[in-house]
Structures are given as structure tokens and as C-alpha cells.
Design an enzyme around this catalytic site. Structure first.
Site, PDB file in Angstrom:
ATOM      1  CG  ASP A  44     100.356 102.620  15.064  1.00 13.54           C
ATOM      2  OD1 ASP A  44     101.255 101.819  14.738  1.00 13.54           O
ATOM      3  OD2 ASP A  44      99.158 102.344  14.996  1.00 13.54           O
ATOM      4  CG  ASN A  51      88.028  99.444  18.147  1.00 17.59           C
ATOM      5  OD1 ASN A  51      88.713  99.389  17.127  1.00 17.59           O
ATOM      6  ND2 ASN A  51      88.440 100.064  19.238  1.00 17.59           N
ATOM      7  CG  HIS A  98      91.691 100.531  16.018  1.00 21.33           C
ATOM      8  ND1 HIS A  98      92.044 100.244  17.318  1.00 21.33           N
ATOM      9  CD2 HIS A  98      92.339  99.599  15.264  1.00 21.33           C
ATOM     10  CE1 HIS A  98      92.850  99.220  17.344  1.00 21.33           C
ATOM     11  NE2 HIS A  98      93.048  98.800  16.117  1.00 21.33           N
ATOM     12  CD  GLU A 131      91.421 102.572  19.973  1.00 20.69           C
ATOM     13  OE1 GLU A 131      90.680 101.975  19.164  1.00 20.69           O
ATOM     14  OE2 GLU A 131      92.194 101.971  20.748  1.00 20.69           O
TER      15      GLU A 131
HETATM   16  P1  PGA Z   1      95.800  92.841  14.076  1.00 19.10           P
HETATM   17  O1  PGA Z   1      95.510  94.311  14.557  1.00 19.10           O
HETATM   18  O2  PGA Z   1      96.336  92.940  12.695  1.00 19.10           O
HETATM   19  O3  PGA Z   1      96.810  92.311  15.028  1.00 19.10           O
HETATM   20  O4  PGA Z   1      94.491  92.095  14.124  1.00 19.10           O
HETATM   21  C1  PGA Z   1      94.958  95.220  13.647  1.00 19.10           C
HETATM   22  C2  PGA Z   1      94.675  96.522  14.345  1.00 19.10           C
HETATM   23  O5  PGA Z   1      94.354  96.515  15.540  1.00 19.10           O
HETATM   24  O6  PGA Z   1      94.765  97.567  13.679  1.00 19.10           O
END
Ligand code: PGA
Length: 265
Positions: free
Chosen positions: A69, A138, A140, A145
Site C-alpha cells: 500500500d 482492528n 485490517h 479496514e
Molecule cells: P504495525 O501496523 O505493524 O505498525 O503495528 C500493522 C498494521 O496496521 O497493519
């Protein structure tokens, strides 16, 4: 799903790096196609891969990489762009050609066309051999999302308030976090031949429990990975704390260490 509950971040990084190493060696000659993730979760594994490259000669020559992304509106050179993050944390330290590290163009005049072109580029490269993923609190994966179609393709997505708050730590203020991103879809991610997801810390425990043991639902997008036949999940004790079947996962890994046959839950 093959679930590894590891003692600490370093042990998790070694398990993830082993999966990368096997993929790179299997593709020797033709060049592996790697799916790379940003965020803090993969960074220890990236550090271990850099170490193996420097100290053990693990080569990425001929490999190509696609990012999951990119923020809409951030140019490639922006300090918080994922284009830049992956170079700083992984690829500039390896023998992979810079042009072969590809991410969606967050400044494309037509982001919808850019999204379709990105999926086409992955397909033209022969598809992703190994995709690494983190997971949001959450549930995702990439920027898919809750509420995302389980068959979604690369597209423009709006970030939830919780994701913006989680990512505000990288920016001066939450108001500086872009509110839209170009993200591979869940259907795009599922086309990778192998997937390794890594998570640490209690803030990920609920999402990890849903990922492995919850009902498949757009409410927790990572649950779609239950439909993929080759997923390795690497979590520390805190991230594993809400898993009901922890004892079984440990038992399955023990069986594997006695004989080299993978035992999948
Ligand atoms: P993080 O984020 O590795 O910084 O915890 C993971 C994500 O939001 O996919």
C-alpha cells in the site's frame, strides 16, 4: 494456518526470515516475487534478513518486490511514504535492484487507474511468491479496514479513525496522517502463494484471536486468511493471549520438530 507462538521478538524475526530464505532459495534462477509490508511489525524480520544478507550471503539478486500500500497524496520521497520506508528499513541494504521495488504511486493523477494498473503489474510479474503482513488492532491487513469486501482488489480506501490514531506516531500530529490510501485488496493478497503474518503485543491479541479462530467476516478482514492454504502466523505470548487453541498450536509445532512434516491447524 500454521501458528508459531514465540518467546520474544528476535525468535519471531528468525521464524519469519526462515520463510523468506526458503522462498528465495526455491526461486533461485528465476527470481522470487516478494510482497512487502510496512509498519513496525515486520521491521525485526527485515533486520534479520539484512543480517543474513551481510553475514551469511543470503542473496536477493533477481528478486522483485511489491508493496502492499501507499498513502494517497504522499510523493515517493516524502519522509513518511511507504516507498521510502521500505528502502530505509530493508531494500537499500540488500542486493535487490531499486527499480524492482514497486509501490502504488500515491500521487497518480488518476488513483483509480493506478490501482488497476498495480494489480496488472503484479500479475505480469507472475504473482507474489511470499507476502509478509502485519495486522491492525482492528483486524485490517494492508489498509483493508473492517467492512472491506473479502474479494476486493487494489483500490483507493479511506482510513478509519483507529488506523489514523495508530499511525499518528509517525507524523507530527494526527491531522497530518493522510486519510486515504491505495491498498492491495483482500482478493489480491489471497493470490500470493505463501503468506507470513507477524504480530506482537497485547494490542493485537483480539485481532489475532479473530484471525485464527473467529468467523470469517468483513468485520475482521484478516479472517479471510483462513481461506488461504499456506499461511504462517508468528506471534509473541502477548499477541497470542486470547487464542483458545494455544495448546494445540504448540503441540502441532512440537510434532513438526520431531518429524519434518508440517502439521497445519
Ligand atoms: P504495525 O501496523 O505493524 O505498525 O503495528 C500493522 C498494521 O496496521 O497493519
Amino acid at each position: 494456518m500454521e501458528i508459531h507462538i514465540v518467546e520474544d521478538v528476535e525468535a519471531g524475526a528468525r521464524v519469519v526470515a526462515d520463510v523468506f530464505e526458503r522462498t528465495l532459495r526455491a526461486a533461485e534462477g528465476s527470481g522470487a516475487v516478494l510482497g512487502l509490508a510496512t509498519g513496525s511489525s515486520p521491521v525485526p524480520a527485515y533486520a534479520e534478513l539484512i543480517r543474513r544478507h551481510r553475514e551469511e550471503g543470503l542473496s536477493f539478486a533477481g528478486a522483485r518486490a511489491f508493496l502492499l500500500d501507499e498513502y494517497v497524496g504522499l510523493p515517493a520521497g516524502h519522509a513518511q511514504s511507504y516507498h521510502r520506508f521500505i528502502r530505509e528499513n530493508l531494500t537499500s541494504h540488500l542486493d535487490i535492484a531499486d527499480d524492482d521495488v514497486v509501490s502504488p504511486d500515491g500521487t497518480a493523477a488518476d488513483p483509480v487507474a493506478e490501482a488497476a494498473a498495480y494489480d496488472a503489474r503484479i500479475r505480469e510479474a507472475g504473482g507474489v511468491d511470499l507476502q509478509i503482513l502485519g495486522i491492525g488492532s482492528n483486524g485490517h491487513i494492508a489498509f483493508n479496514e473492517p467492512g472491506s469486501s473479502l474479494a476486493s482488489r487494489t483500490r483507493v480506501v479511506g482510513l478509519t479513525r483507529s488506523t489514523i490514531e495508530d499511525n499518528a506516531r509517525y507524523f507530527d500530529t494526527a491531522a497530518d496522517v493522510p486519510v486515504r490510501a491505495l491498498s492491495q485488496g483482500l482478493g489480491t493478497i489471497l493470490e500470493a502463494r505463501r503468506i507470513v503474518l507477524t504480530a506482537t503485543g497485547s494490542s493485537k491479541a483480539a485481532a489475532v484471536a479473530q484471525l485464527a479462530e473467529g468467523a470469517i467476516s468483513a468485520r475482521w478482514p484478516a479472517t479471510v486468511l483462513q481461506m488461504h492454504p499456506a499461511v504462517t502466523v508468528v506471534v509473541d505470548e502477548a499477541a497470542a493471549s486470547q487464542l483458545e487453541l494455544k495448546d494445540y498450536y504448540r503441540y502441532a509445532r512440537c510434532l513438526e520438530s520431531e518429524s519434518p512434516v508440517a502439521v497445519r491447524g
